[in-house]
Enzyme design. Sequence first.
Site, PDB file in Angstrom:
ATOM      1  N   HIS A  64       0.827  -1.211   0.000  1.00 14.51           N
ATOM      2  CA  HIS A  64       0.000   0.000   0.000  1.00 14.51           C
ATOM      3  C   HIS A  64       0.867   1.270   0.000  1.00 14.51           C
ATOM      4  O   HIS A  64       0.558   2.249  -0.682  1.00 14.51           O
ATOM      5  CB  HIS A  64      -0.927  -0.036   1.218  1.00 14.51           C
ATOM      6  CG  HIS A  64      -1.662   1.248   1.459  1.00 14.51           C
ATOM      7  ND1 HIS A  64      -1.318   2.115   2.476  1.00 14.51           N
ATOM      8  CD2 HIS A  64      -2.695   1.828   0.794  1.00 14.51           C
ATOM      9  CE1 HIS A  64      -2.126   3.165   2.435  1.00 14.51           C
ATOM     10  NE2 HIS A  64      -2.970   3.018   1.430  1.00 14.51           N
ATOM     11  N   GLU A  67       1.968   1.853  -3.417  1.00 16.02           N
ATOM     12  CA  GLU A  67       0.859   2.394  -4.217  1.00 16.02           C
ATOM     13  C   GLU A  67       0.844   3.925  -4.116  1.00 16.02           C
ATOM     14  O   GLU A  67       0.708   4.626  -5.119  1.00 16.02           O
ATOM     15  CB  GLU A  67      -0.455   1.791  -3.725  1.00 16.02           C
ATOM     16  CG  GLU A  67      -1.694   2.332  -4.414  1.00 16.02           C
ATOM     17  CD  GLU A  67      -2.806   2.644  -3.434  1.00 16.02           C
ATOM     18  OE1 GLU A  67      -3.151   3.833  -3.293  1.00 16.02           O
ATOM     19  OE2 GLU A  67      -3.316   1.689  -2.790  1.00 16.02           O
ATOM     20  N   HIS A  68       1.002   4.448  -2.883  1.00 16.20           N
ATOM     21  CA  HIS A  68       1.056   5.909  -2.709  1.00 16.20           C
ATOM     22  C   HIS A  68       2.256   6.501  -3.452  1.00 16.20           C
ATOM     23  O   HIS A  68       2.163   7.542  -4.091  1.00 16.20           O
ATOM     24  CB  HIS A  68       1.176   6.261  -1.225  1.00 16.20           C
ATOM     25  CG  HIS A  68      -0.134   6.275  -0.492  1.00 16.20           C
ATOM     26  ND1 HIS A  68      -0.567   7.356   0.221  1.00 16.20           N
ATOM     27  CD2 HIS A  68      -1.105   5.335  -0.385  1.00 16.20           C
ATOM     28  CE1 HIS A  68      -1.751   7.089   0.761  1.00 16.20           C
ATOM     29  NE2 HIS A  68      -2.093   5.856   0.413  1.00 16.20           N
ATOM     30  N   GLU A 144      -3.491   7.909   7.384  1.00 14.24           N
ATOM     31  CA  GLU A 144      -4.557   7.103   6.786  1.00 14.24           C
ATOM     32  C   GLU A 144      -4.951   5.975   7.731  1.00 14.24           C
ATOM     33  O   GLU A 144      -6.127   5.675   7.927  1.00 14.24           O
ATOM     34  CB  GLU A 144      -4.124   6.542   5.425  1.00 14.24           C
ATOM     35  CG  GLU A 144      -5.247   5.797   4.721  1.00 14.24           C
ATOM     36  CD  GLU A 144      -4.881   5.280   3.337  1.00 14.24           C
ATOM     37  OE1 GLU A 144      -3.782   5.590   2.841  1.00 14.24           O
ATOM     38  OE2 GLU A 144      -5.711   4.559   2.755  1.00 14.24           O
TER      39      GLU A 144
END
Lengths: 441, 437
Positions: A64, A67-68, A144
């Site tokens: 993840h 992904e950012h 997040e």
Amino acid sequence: MRLLAAVFACFAVAATAEEVTTYQLDNGMDVVVIEDHRAPVVVHMLWYRAGSADEPVGSSGVAHFLEHLLFKGTDTVESGEFQRVVAENGGSDNAFTSFDYTGYFQRIAADRLPLMMQYEADRMTNLVLTEEDIVTERGVILEERNQRTENSPGALAREQMRAAQYLNHRYGVPIIGWKHEMEELDMEDALSFYDLYYSPNNAILVVAGDVEPAEVLALAEEHYGPIPAEPNLPERIRSQEPPQIAERRLIFEDSRVAQPYLTRSYLAPERDPGAQEEAAALTYLAELLGGSPFTSALGIALQFDSTTAVYSSAYYDGLNLDDGTFGLTVVPAEGVTLQEAEDKMDTAITAFLDAGIDPERMEALRTQLKASEIYARDDVGGLARRYGAALTSGLTVEDVQAWPEILQAVTAEDVLAVAERVLDRDRSVTGWVVPNREVLQ
Amino acid sequence: MIRYIAALWLTLLAATAQAEIDIQEVTSPGGIDAWLVQEESIPFVAIEILIDGGASLDLPGKRGATNLMMALLEEGSGDLGARAFQEAREALAASYGFDAYDDSVSISAVFLSENRDEAVALLRQALTEPRFDQSALDRVRGQVLSIIRGEAQDPNDIAGTAFDKAAFGDHPYGTSINGTAESVTALTRDDMIAAHRNALVKSRVHVGAAGDISAEELGALIDTLLGDLPEDGPPRPDSVDVALDGSTTVIPFDTPQSVALFGHEGIDRDDEDFFAAYLLNEILGGRGVESRLMREVREKRGLTYGIYTHLVPKDLAALYLGQVASANSTIAQAIEVVRDEWAKLAENGVTAEELQQAKTYLTGAYPLRFDGNAEIAGILVGMQRQGLPADYVVNRNAMVEAVTLEEVNRVASELLDPEGLHFVVVGQPEGLENTDQ
């Protein structure tokens, strides 16, 4: 270029037809094209067969995090430039990470497809990160996690449930990562994951909308074709669950819980290539046990025939590479204890299994599933996600296209048989989520 | 007979995409107006109905009545109890949605062409002959009370409740449409009948439809669905002034990440400066990672996962709102950045380049919104509610393009009020003073 298959999918389900064409490039990249010419719009999605369950031990959250970081720069593109270009062209974009996949997409005017491919292909192989990118974006993913998980007792409880359900499989580790491991993620963690998994032979391109398959293929050849395959791409072999031989139970206590509730999960088989029948039966089981509160077994028993619960539901999602879960949730009514609610839930399940299934209920579900295929055609982005998620979870295009018919063929006997196998307390985890221990007295 | 007013071939041209949106303006034989986009390739239709009034019509002491009433429309009508009604709906594979908002109630329906008449008849029964059985009332009341308990423990809801109270006081906007535990517990079947009588009225109806249906068929369908509703409802509440004073309210709550809501008075939807304000908001906090606030708070400093601002033009007041969440140790810093950006923009305005980027994005994205029958039906009904003409879909991008840099920057200096920006923060924020008296 090898043309593997050009499929015109036409379901036996009445009035359902999506036009799907598939290819594979020489470098191993799969291409799926779904035509929908109602509006001059295209959805361009790139899916990698790499999710949080593929992460190395100790680096939870790196899939993840990466992904950012893919929204930062490359050799030739400035940080944030791709997103700016998408916006300047009136498009929208985003990305998502799951246990088995990471995906990137843009939705934009159809004539902007070449531009999207140019940028997406570039960041598959030319990512350039700075130490500042790492530090700042790590702050963002920690916020997040704060927003999605730390600030939500329900999300924290789900995390504990999964950790208890999976003793040995990576599905027990949260996609966003454990906080203490996220805090340590660095440049090397991100780049080693990137170098290994972001490769054409590990990717699936799904293009859906107002496009011609031959043109998409030519563009894919031009932009993605030159990228070499990764020779060391590992097989996706994860450590599997041992047979579960003892029921697991947990109590999650958090003063922010406003409404005590209980949740139960059972290990359940997923959709396998060429063998989706059990998963199809489980899809019915979830609807019959806890779909609509008005017509499902739990809804009727707990909310109509008694005032045991204010909410009850069942959940199953068969789109995983490895065994998934079948879940139940019950929120007791005022004055009903969790023990009473759980006993009523178990009694209702037993009664459901003993009574057999009303043929009319089966038929109503078949009708709804058939209709859902008609409604699904209105959302070409949803169709694109259906293919992407399936193909990154070990299924084939043929499996995706066979699924509606397999669902139609499920019988009441199939449902009861799979229910007997899956709904076994010894293979379950039950969690009680409470504000404090006093409510258990 | 259909009084068929106009069929406009409205071709939506944008820099990047062309979409042909053919809006037909239909008046039913019974005199109800509707807009339709006929699209026959998939055999179903989506209908969106909005009725002005909504939860603001709750009678004194009956807060939550309209919300509970709408939730009960799917719980039995005519000779069908709740379960029988849902079984009938499932057999048709139709879906109905009933919702309440501050200024309206909504009815959404999606149904197949093959059984449209049955699906419409069942929906009509829900709208015109709801049973409001005591057992259903008590069951759904229990669900609403559970939601109210949940909101009292959710930092976002706690912040929203406090913000609305500060902005609107005793006006209906000042409290949740769900009502309080006390008011909802006291609601009776008679209250449901009254709320139904007041909220579902013909003169306040707007209808949008998209999919596999002709104008004539739609006209007949609307009369079947809505023709027997009462003509008019009670007067709506008066407009209300936004009473925010620029202070910071800190509400202690034991959670790791603080949630902040901020805002001040906004701008009405029919204000001639609305487009300028809309572009201004895009640049400040409306357009995701490209906005100034996202760049400063997330991309440069890593203080949040997301920060957004919105223009909220309600029927009886207008707000300009934003939200951000950050760890307790960093929320004060995030708020300082917000105040700085607010002041900077009020004083210096936007650049020509920023304005051009925002225009390019908004005009390019507009045609992409017309994506699917339910989306189109929703856009059509929203336009009618705002009093926009059907050719708005053609002219809208030109209206965006026509906004000048001078206009945006004048509106920035008039609308943005850094001193008046009110913050409600829920959490355990470090280094942040409660200045609310």
